[in-house]
Design an enzyme around this catalytic site. Structure first.
Site: not given
Ligand SMILES: Cc1ncc(COP(=O)(O)O)c(C=O)c1O
Length: 403
Positions: A119, A196, A199, A222, A360
Site C-alpha cells: 500500500h 504492515d 489488512q 479496519k 493506493c
Molecule cells: C495494507 C494497508 N496498509 C496500510 C494502510 C493504511 O491504513 P491507514 O490509512 O488506516 O493508516 C492500508 C489502508 O487501506 C492498507 O490496506
C-alpha cells in the site's frame, strides 16, 4: 459453524441502512454497538484526560487507557505492553519508524527493501526517506498469481539493507504473505523487519514473537474500531534506542531550558494528549474480536470469497487477480470493456458498496498492466445474498455499459 446473522446483529449500521450491501471492508469496517457505546460512554459519563490527574475519574481513565495497551499486547502476542505505542493509524506508525528508527541509519550505500504489493502507506514514507538520505529502494517481485516471489526477496536482501518493510496481507489481492518465513530471511542477515498488518489484523492471527518481526503496525478502523487510532508494536530493544519523533507533553521525564530527559517507550512516542476516545474504542474492538471465533469467521469469509469468485468467473472477459488465493477475503477484478470507476458507480446506484481504482497500490496495478481494478472486500457480517446482489448488478452493468 459461523452464524452470520447473529454476528451481523452486533452492527447497528445494517438496521439503519437495510438496503446496503457493504462490500468495502478493506477500506474500513463497520462498528459493533459495543465499540460505539464504549466511545459514547467515555464522553458522556467517564470523561477526563490520562496520566496527569490525581482525582478518581482521571485515574479510572488512565487505567482503562493503559489496560487497552495490555489487551493489544495480548492480541498480537507481544512480550510486554511497553512494546505497544498508540499512533493515529498504520500510516502514523510507519512514518514514526521511518523518522525515529531509520532516518539516522541511512546513507548512499544503504537500501530499504519493500515489495511490489505494498500500500502507498508502506511505500511512500520509505521512498521519501530514501530520497532525503541518498539511500535507495529495492522492490521484491510479485508473481503473476499474486504471490510474493521469495527468490526475489532473497536477492533483494543483502549487507546494504537497512530495513525490510512488508505487508502481511495485500489490500488489493487479499494474498497472505508467509511473514514468519519472510522475517526469518531478514533475521538471518540481521535486517530489521516492519510488518504492515493493516489488512490482516481483522481475521488472521498475529504473533509478533513467533514471527520475530521488529515492528508491526495496524489501524483501529479496519478491525471494527474507530478511525484515528492505530498501533505500533516495536521490540523493546528497538524502541529503547529510538529518538522521539514528536516533542511535547507526556513524553519527558525532566525538562530544563538547557536539556530534557525523555521518558522511556512507549510514552516517549506519545507526545501530547492522546486519542483517548480512540484507544477506548479500540479496547472495545479488541474485546469484541477476542470474543469472536476468528478462525470460524475467517473460514466463513474465505468461503464467501470463493462463492464470489465462482459467480464472477462465469462472466466473459473478466480477469480475476490472484484468483486462487485460498486464504483471501478480497477479490479484485477487471472487465475488458468497462472502466472500474463506471462499475463502482453503477453498483453504488444499486446500493452495492465496492471500491474501484488503484487502491493506493498504484505500482502493483502497473505491474498487472491495469489502470485500476474493482475490489470486493468481505467481512464476516457479509452474506451470500449480498455477494449475489453484487454479481447481479455487475451483470446488468455489463449489459448496459459493455462494448
Ligand atoms: C495494507 C494497508 N496498509 C496500510 C494502510 C493504511 O491504513 P491507514 O490509512 O488506516 O493508516 C492500508 C489502508 O487501506 C492498507 O490496506
Amino acid at each position: 459453524m459461523w452464524d452470520v446473522e447473529s454476528f451481523r446483529d452486533h452492527f447497528p449500521l445494517f438496521s439503519a441502512q437495510p438496503g446496503l450491501a457493504y462490500l468495502d471492508n478493506a477500506a474500513t469496517t463497520q462498528k459493533p454497538a459495543a465499540v460505539i457505546e464504549a466511545i459514547a460512554g467515555y464522553y458522556s459519563s467517564g470523561y477526563a484526560s490520562v496520566h496527569r490527574g490525581t482525582y478518581a475519574l482521571a485515574d479510572a481513565v488512565t487505567r482503562t487507557y493503559e489496560g487497552v495497551r495490555k489487551k493489544v499486547a495480548q492480541f498480537i502476542n507481544a512480550g510486554s505492553e511497553k512494546e505497544i505505542v498508540f499512533t493515529s493509524g498504520a500510516t502514523g506508525g510507519i512514518n514514526l519508524v521511518a523518522e525515529a528508527f531509520l532516518a539516522d541509519k541511512l546513507n548512499s550505500s544503504r537500501s530499504i527493501v519493500v515489495t511490489a504489493m505494498e500500500h502507498h502507506s508502506n511505500l511512500l514514507p520509505w521512498q521519501a526517506l530514501a530520497a532525503r538520505c541518498g539511500a535507495y529502494l529495492r522492490v521484491v517481485r510479485v508473481d503473476p498469481d499474486g504471490r510474493l516471489n521469495l527468490n526475489s526477496l532473497a536477492e533483494c536482501l543483502d549487507e546494504h539493507t537497512a530495513l525490510l518493510a512488508v505487508t502481511h496481507v495485500s489490500n488489493v489481492l487479499g494474498v497472505v504473505n508467509p511473514i514468519k518465513e519472510i522475517a526469518a530471511e531478514a533475521n538471518g542477515r540481521n535486517i530489521p523487519v516492519l510488518v504492515d498488518a493493516a489488512q490482516g489484523a481483522m481475521l488472521h492471527p498475529i504473533d509478533v514473537q513467533e514471527w520475530n518481526c521488529d515492528f508491526l503496525v495496524f489501524s483501529g478502523h479496519k478491525v471494527f474500531g474507530p478511525t484515528g487510532i492505530g498501533v505500533l508494536f516495536g521490540k523493546k530493544e528497538r524502541l529503547e534506542t529510538m529518538r522521539p519523533w514528536q516533542y511535547g507533553g507526556e513524553m519527558v521525564l525532566d525538562a530544563t531550558f538547557a536539556h530534557s530527559e525523555y521518558a522511556p517507550a512507549p510514552a516517549r512516542f506519545e507526545a501530547g494528549t492522546p486519542n483517548i476516545a480512540g484507544v477506548t474504542g479500540l479496547g472495545a474492538a479488541i474485546d469484541f474480536l477476542t470474543a469472536t471465533d476468528r478462525s470460524a469467521a475467517l473460514e466463513y469469509t474465505t468461503g464467501l470469497r470463493r462463492y464470489a469468485v465462482g459467480l464472477l468467473a462465469e462472466m466473459p472477459g473478466i480477469r480475476i487477480l490472484a484468483r486462487d488465493a485460498a486464504d483471501s477475503v478480497i477479490v479484485s477484478f477487471a472487465l475488458n470493456e468497462i472502466h472500474p470507476h463506471d462499475i463502482a458507480t453503477f453498483l453504488g446506484q444499486d446500493q452495492v458498496a465496492i471500491r474501484a481504482g488503484h487502491h493506493c497500490a498504484q505500482p502493483l496495478m502497473d505491474y498487472f498492466g491495469l489502470p485500476g481494478s474493482t475490489r470486493v472486500s468481505l467481512a464476516p457480517y457479509n452474506t451470500e445474498r449480498e455477494v449475489e446482489r453484487m454479481a447481479e448488478s455487475l451483470k446488468e452493468a455489463r449489459r448496459l455499459l459493455g462494448g
